[in-house]
Design a protein around this motif. Structure first.
Motif, mmCIF file in Angstrom:
data_model
loop_
_atom_site.group_PDB
_atom_site.id
_atom_site.type_symbol
_atom_site.label_atom_id
_atom_site.label_comp_id
_atom_site.label_asym_id
_atom_site.label_seq_id
_atom_site.Cartn_x
_atom_site.Cartn_y
_atom_site.Cartn_z
ATOM 1 N N ILE A 59 0.857 -1.187 0.000
ATOM 2 C CA ILE A 59 0.000 0.000 0.000
ATOM 3 C C ILE A 59 0.889 1.232 0.000
ATOM 4 N N SER A 60 0.747 2.070 -1.026
ATOM 5 C CA SER A 60 1.568 3.277 -1.108
ATOM 6 C C SER A 60 0.828 4.492 -0.562
ATOM 7 N N GLU A 61 -0.504 4.449 -0.562
ATOM 8 C CA GLU A 61 -1.294 5.529 0.036
ATOM 9 C C GLU A 61 -2.500 4.930 0.720
ATOM 10 N N GLY A 62 -2.841 5.484 1.889
ATOM 11 C CA GLY A 62 -3.982 5.000 2.643
ATOM 12 C C GLY A 62 -3.562 4.021 3.711
ATOM 13 N N SER A 63 -4.551 3.440 4.396
ATOM 14 C CA SER A 63 -4.258 2.489 5.466
ATOM 15 C C SER A 63 -5.371 1.457 5.559
ATOM 16 N N VAL A 64 -5.010 0.303 6.124
ATOM 17 C CA VAL A 64 -5.967 -0.783 6.316
ATOM 18 C C VAL A 64 -5.872 -1.293 7.742
ATOM 19 N N GLU A 65 -6.933 -1.933 8.182
ATOM 20 C CA GLU A 65 -6.958 -2.681 9.435
ATOM 21 C C GLU A 65 -6.802 -4.138 9.022
ATOM 22 N N GLN A 66 -5.740 -4.799 9.508
ATOM 23 C CA GLN A 66 -5.499 -6.197 9.129
ATOM 24 C C GLN A 66 -5.037 -6.997 10.344
ATOM 25 N N SER A 67 -5.838 -6.961 11.390
ATOM 26 C CA SER A 67 -5.461 -7.635 12.630
ATOM 27 C C SER A 67 -5.342 -9.149 12.464
ATOM 28 N N ASP A 68 -5.961 -9.721 11.424
ATOM 29 C CA ASP A 68 -5.879 -11.171 11.196
ATOM 30 C C ASP A 68 -4.759 -11.573 10.243
ATOM 31 N N ALA A 69 -3.892 -10.632 9.875
ATOM 32 C CA ALA A 69 -2.825 -10.919 8.912
ATOM 33 C C ALA A 69 -1.647 -11.597 9.604
ATOM 34 N N MET A 70 -1.806 -12.877 9.898
ATOM 35 C CA MET A 70 -0.748 -13.625 10.585
ATOM 36 C C MET A 70 0.467 -13.832 9.693
ATOM 37 N N GLY A 71 0.300 -13.752 8.379
ATOM 38 C CA GLY A 71 1.386 -14.005 7.447
ATOM 39 C C GLY A 71 2.325 -12.840 7.219
ATOM 40 N N VAL A 72 2.114 -11.698 7.917
ATOM 41 C CA VAL A 72 2.963 -10.519 7.724
ATOM 42 C C VAL A 72 3.410 -9.998 9.088
ATOM 43 N N LYS A 73 4.722 -9.892 9.284
ATOM 44 C CA LYS A 73 5.241 -9.337 10.531
ATOM 45 C C LYS A 73 4.769 -7.895 10.693
#
Length: 113
Positions: A59-73
């Motif tokens: 993501i280059s602009e903006g933001s997300v909520e990804q509390s379930d993203a276990m695959g990304v530190k």
């Protein structure tokens, strides 16, 4: 329509994938991947539960909520990596999809040397 349905924010997503840019709306309570599919935009995905990294994007602009993203530190999430299958938009987004290899290298590359 109920009051709660009317109160859900909708954001614009601009997703680059394989040389093409796709724009589609995404509600705050909808994953970016589901919104893409609803708009007829095919993005890479596999497990759809935040474990594998097939749907990785930067993501280059903006933001997300990804509390379930276990695959990304966490530190890579802060650098813009997101798993679209568990990412809920919190602003308009500009992203590049198909970043599984880049995420893998960022997370595990130092162990491959």
């Amino acid at each position: 329509m109920s009051d709660t349905a009317a109160a859900v924010a909708t954001y614009n997503v601009s997703a680059e994938f394989e040389g093409a840019t796709h724009s589609f709306p995404c509600q705050a309570d909808q994953t970016v991947l589901n919104a893409a599919e609803a708009a007829g935009v095919t993005l890479p995905s596999s497990c759809c539960s935040g474990v594998c990294t097939t749907c990785a994007a930067v993501i280059s602009e903006g933001s997300v909520e990804q509390s379930d993203a276990m695959g990304v530190k966490a530190e890579l999430q802060q650098q813009g990596f997101a798993l679209l299958c568990v990412s809920f938009p919190r602003a308009d987004l500009i992203l590049k999809a198909g970043q599984e290899d880049a995420l893998y290298e960022a997370q595990f590359g130092q162990y491959q040397k």
